[in-house]
Design a protein around this motif. Structure first.
Motif, short mmCIF file in Angstrom:
data_model
loop_
_atom_site.label_atom_id
_atom_site.label_comp_id
_atom_site.label_asym_id
_atom_site.label_seq_id
_atom_site.Cartn_x
_atom_site.Cartn_y
_atom_site.Cartn_z
N VAL A 5 2.35 4.09 5.65
CA VAL A 5 1.98 4.36 4.26
C VAL A 5 2.50 3.19 3.44
N MET A 6 1.60 2.35 2.94
CA MET A 6 2.02 1.06 2.37
C MET A 6 1.25 0.72 1.10
N GLY A 7 1.97 0.32 0.08
CA GLY A 7 1.37 -0.27 -1.10
C GLY A 7 0.56 0.68 -1.95
N ASN A 8 0.86 1.98 -1.87
CA ASN A 8 0.15 2.97 -2.67
C ASN A 8 0.90 3.28 -3.95
N LEU A 9 0.16 3.76 -4.93
CA LEU A 9 0.72 4.39 -6.12
C LEU A 9 0.59 5.89 -5.91
N VAL A 10 1.71 6.59 -5.83
CA VAL A 10 1.71 8.03 -5.55
C VAL A 10 2.47 8.72 -6.68
N ARG A 39 -9.50 -0.14 -2.83
CA ARG A 39 -8.64 0.97 -3.25
C ARG A 39 -9.44 2.26 -3.44
N ASN A 76 5.65 1.19 -1.68
CA ASN A 76 4.93 2.10 -2.57
C ASN A 76 5.63 2.27 -3.91
N VAL A 93 7.19 4.28 5.52
CA VAL A 93 6.78 4.37 4.12
C VAL A 93 7.34 3.14 3.43
N ILE A 119 6.35 5.34 -6.25
CA ILE A 119 6.34 6.79 -6.12
C ILE A 119 7.01 7.38 -7.36
N ASN A 126 10.20 0.31 -1.62
CA ASN A 126 9.63 1.38 -2.43
C ASN A 126 10.40 1.49 -3.75
N TYR A 176 -4.58 4.64 -5.16
CA TYR A 176 -4.00 5.37 -6.29
C TYR A 176 -4.16 6.85 -5.96
#
Length: 327
Positions: free
Chosen positions: A101-106, A47, A128, A125, A130, A165, A73
């Motif tokens: 865009v996958m599995g992020n904390l935004v 990460r 995530n 997307v 979000i 998401n 993150y």
């Protein structure tokens, strides 16, 4: 081609807790020959913490394609519990195509994710958080819209829990679709305004989904349970056609104003709203609203202030605070 950016602190100090951001973008992929690169990964060791930058956390520009932004993150500290926002956006895809865009904390940014400019198509997307913290249970919202889908032929969410998401806790709309007659955006299987369990309120500060600027032929939900969006607890409408309107859009199979069970109350203001006043007549037209459950909303289930030729059928209205359809 084939580069990996993994396990870095980009824009923070070496503890991952304080901003020391660049005067520009944290990670910038530029050009049509930039392809098949990976930013982040599926383990905590891979990460990246991409936070505290003056522009975007990650920006794709100049038609890069088949890149993956995974598991980072973006806009928080290393714990994922505190905002260290990028000033402009978390992720900005400007003319890039077929990226994931996958599995992020935004969260904690000026805006969450934006897909914009001609050629930004075929992007996904999925999976995530979000606008929440890393637990998915506490708001850590972006200061604007959670996700802007301003170009055609992009997908938000999917049919499996891993692709869902959670777009909640943002100051603006959860999702905004619309710019230059955007079409063929697919929004399926998401939680919009709830926590990660789909049972508790974590509303966005405006509409759950807003369709505007001449959008047409977009799909919110689908014919299967897996494609259903849960759209609840938002400060505006669950789904709103803004005065500029849209046509031939499909709002199908969603739960609007309820939790994942369909029985718990998570009211929006209106379930679905079209237009702003009678002066906007014809701005929202020939849209299809079918097979939704619209319940518990504060100012009605479907409110048609203006528009023509819209079709509402096989939709259930339960315990909304005013009439099922106003015109």
């Amino acid at each position: 081609m084939g580069n990996q950016i993994i396990g870095n602190y980009i824009g923070t100090d070496d503890t991952g807790t304080k901003p020391l951001g660049s005067q520009g973008t944290g990670v910038w992929l530029y050009g049509k020959h930039v392809l098949q690169n990976v930013i982040g990964g599926f383990s905590s060791a891979e990460r990246n913490i991409i936070s505290g930058n003056v522009r975007s956390g990650v920006c794709l520009m100049g038609r890069p394609y088949e890149n993956r932004i995974v598991g980072n993150y973006i806009g928080t500290d290393v714990t994922g519990l505190r905002a260290v926002g990028n000033e402009w956006r978390g992720i900005s895809i400007e003319s890039g195509f077929n990226n994931v865009v996958m599995g992020n904390l935004v969260s904690g940014n000026g805006g969450g994710i934006s897909i914009t400019d001609p050629g930004a198509s075929g992007n996904e997307v999925i999976g995530n958080l979000i606008g929440t913290d890393a637990t998915g249970t506490v708001a850590l919202g972006n200061r604007g819209t959670g996700l802007n889908a301003n170009e055609s032929f992009n997908k938000i969410g999917g049919e499996t829990p891993a692709e869902r998401n959670d777009i909640s806790g943002n100051a603006g709309p959860g999702i905004k679709v619309g710019w230059r007659s955007t079409s063929d955006i697919i929004v399926i299987g998401n939680y919009i305004g709830t926590d990660i369990t789909g049972t508790k309120a974590l509303g966005n500060g405006s509409d759950g989904i807003r369709l505007t600027e001449g959008t047409y032929h977009n799909f919110i939900g689908g014919t299967t349970k897996a494609e259903r969006n849960i759209i609840g607890a938002n400060a505006g409408s669950g789904v709103r056609f803004a005065p500029e309107g849209g046509k031939f859009n499909f709002i199908t199979g969603n739960y609007i104003g309820t939790d994942i069970s369909g029985s718990g109350s998570l009211p929006n203001q209106s379930g679905i709203e079209m237009g702003k006043s009678s002066a906007d007549i014809g701005s929202s037209k020939f849209n299809f609203i079918n097979d939704n459950l619209i319940s518990y909303n504060k100012k009605g289930s479907v409110v048609i202030n203006s528009g023509k030729g819209n079709t509402i059928w096989r939709t259930s209205f339960v315990d909304n605070m005013s009439s099922d359809s106003d015109s």
